[in-house]
Design a protein around this motif. Structure first.
Motif, PDB file in Angstrom:
ATOM      1  N   ILE A   1       0.856  -1.181   0.000  1.00 54.39           N
ATOM      2  CA  ILE A   1       0.000   0.000   0.000  1.00 54.39           C
ATOM      3  C   ILE A   1       0.891   1.229   0.000  1.00 54.39           C
ATOM      4  O   ILE A   1       1.823   1.329   0.798  1.00 54.39           O
ATOM      5  N   ARG A   2       0.586   2.155  -0.938  1.00 52.29           N
ATOM      6  CA  ARG A   2       1.361   3.390  -1.035  1.00 52.29           C
ATOM      7  C   ARG A   2       0.419   4.582  -1.127  1.00 52.29           C
ATOM      8  O   ARG A   2      -0.621   4.507  -1.783  1.00 52.29           O
ATOM      9  N   ALA A   3       0.819   5.673  -0.514  1.00 51.66           N
ATOM     10  CA  ALA A   3       0.085   6.931  -0.649  1.00 51.66           C
ATOM     11  C   ALA A   3       0.571   7.621  -1.912  1.00 51.66           C
ATOM     12  O   ALA A   3       1.770   7.662  -2.184  1.00 51.66           O
ATOM     13  N   VAL A   4      -0.359   8.139  -2.697  1.00 46.56           N
ATOM     14  CA  VAL A   4      -0.041   8.817  -3.952  1.00 46.56           C
ATOM     15  C   VAL A   4      -0.807  10.133  -3.983  1.00 46.56           C
ATOM     16  O   VAL A   4      -1.974  10.190  -3.586  1.00 46.56           O
ATOM     17  N   THR A   5      -0.164  11.182  -4.452  1.00 42.90           N
ATOM     18  CA  THR A   5      -0.831  12.463  -4.651  1.00 42.90           C
ATOM     19  C   THR A   5      -1.205  12.581  -6.118  1.00 42.90           C
ATOM     20  O   THR A   5      -0.341  12.478  -6.993  1.00 42.90           O
TER      21      THR A   5
ATOM     22  N   ARG B   1      -5.105  13.034  -2.092  1.00 47.43           N
ATOM     23  CA  ARG B   1      -4.226  11.947  -1.686  1.00 47.43           C
ATOM     24  C   ARG B   1      -5.045  10.673  -1.626  1.00 47.43           C
ATOM     25  O   ARG B   1      -6.133  10.652  -1.048  1.00 47.43           O
ATOM     26  N   VAL B   2      -4.516   9.634  -2.243  1.00 44.15           N
ATOM     27  CA  VAL B   2      -5.207   8.353  -2.257  1.00 44.15           C
ATOM     28  C   VAL B   2      -4.232   7.256  -1.844  1.00 44.15           C
ATOM     29  O   VAL B   2      -3.020   7.442  -1.885  1.00 44.15           O
ATOM     30  N   LEU B   3      -4.793   6.139  -1.466  1.00 42.39           N
ATOM     31  CA  LEU B   3      -3.980   4.964  -1.170  1.00 42.39           C
ATOM     32  C   LEU B   3      -4.152   3.978  -2.304  1.00 42.39           C
ATOM     33  O   LEU B   3      -5.269   3.642  -2.692  1.00 42.39           O
ATOM     34  N   LEU B   4      -3.035   3.525  -2.853  1.00 42.20           N
ATOM     35  CA  LEU B   4      -3.047   2.493  -3.878  1.00 42.20           C
ATOM     36  C   LEU B   4      -2.579   1.204  -3.231  1.00 42.20           C
ATOM     37  O   LEU B   4      -1.548   1.170  -2.565  1.00 42.20           O
ATOM     38  N   SER B   5      -3.359   0.164  -3.433  1.00 37.04           N
ATOM     39  CA  SER B   5      -3.008  -1.146  -2.906  1.00 37.04           C
ATOM     40  C   SER B   5      -2.716  -2.052  -4.084  1.00 37.04           C
ATOM     41  O   SER B   5      -3.544  -2.231  -4.970  1.00 37.04           O
TER      42      SER B   5
ATOM     43  N   GLU C   1      -9.762  -8.170  -0.718  1.00 34.36           N
ATOM     44  CA  GLU C   1      -9.533  -6.763  -0.370  1.00 34.36           C
ATOM     45  C   GLU C   1     -10.053  -5.835  -1.470  1.00 34.36           C
ATOM     46  O   GLU C   1     -10.452  -4.711  -1.192  1.00 34.36           O
ATOM     47  N   VAL C   2     -10.074  -6.303  -2.715  1.00 34.50           N
ATOM     48  CA  VAL C   2     -10.512  -5.446  -3.812  1.00 34.50           C
ATOM     49  C   VAL C   2     -11.994  -5.094  -3.711  1.00 34.50           C
ATOM     50  O   VAL C   2     -12.428  -4.111  -4.297  1.00 34.50           O
TER      51      VAL C   2
END
Length: 192
Positions: A4-8, A14-18, A41-42
């Motif tokens: 999981i990464r935070a992306v701007t 700001r969103v979280l990509l899993s 999780e999806v």
């Protein structure tokens, strides 16, 4: 385990990509439940980003397999962005989406990408920004007293500021603002 990464995004949301596991066909029976548990999780996702190896001769078959599993997980109605990766390996990258478009698939959108070279990354982030149904962005005009530096800072940090003009007592800002931030700054919004 998923990464999981935070992306701007371009709008400064700001969103979280899993990153869930990839799909592997013909898994041994004892591993299928482990993969399915990870994939469940999806079902919580607001947007599914389906990455397909556009250079693979079996891209259509693999995409169909993913769609089948997503439907089994109850995710058939979740908006999906199709990412055609490895366009750097294609002779005609412009034609990459054609076979998938003809397959009857109906993603909310698609982008071409080369993870290796970074080509198309800006387009991917813009597409995620456009398709993400959570926290929609609106264009607003705000008048912020000069003593409210925290509000101005929040706009610069979490919205896309388009213009600024200052008077002796306030700053007038035009910006594209996520709904969650607009609620926090409601008292400064200029009504049309």
């Amino acid at each position: 385990d998923p990464t999981i990464r935070a992306v701007t995004l371009p709008s400064n949301r700001r969103v979280l990509l899993s990153d869930t596991v990839g799909f592997i066909q013909n898994l041994p029976t004892n591993l299928i439940q482990s993969f399915r548990a990870t994939l469940e999780e999806v079902s919580q996702a607001s947007l599914l980003v389906h990455v397909v190896d556009a250079s693979s001769e079996s891209a259509l078959e693999k995409a169909a397999h993913v769609d089948k599993v997503l439907a089994e997980l109850g995710c058939a109605q979740t908006p999906q962005l199709l990412v055609l990766n490895k366009i750097d390996l294609l002779e005609d990258a412009a034609a990459a989406p054609e076979p998938l478009a003809r397959s009857g698939r109906a993603p909310a959108g698609w982008v071409r990408l080369s993870a290796l070279t970074g080509e198309g990354l800006d387009g991917l982030l813009a597409a995620v920004d456009r398709l993400l149904p959570v926290d929609p962005v609106s264009r607003l005009k705000l008048r912020i007293p000069l003593g409210e530096g925290a509000a101005l800072h929040l706009l610069h940090e979490r919205a896309r500021v388009l213009s600024l003009s200052y008077s002796a007592s306030e700053c007038e800002v035009e910006a594209e603002v996520p709904e969650s931030i607009a609620r926090r700054l409601a008292s400064f919004i200029v009504k049309a």
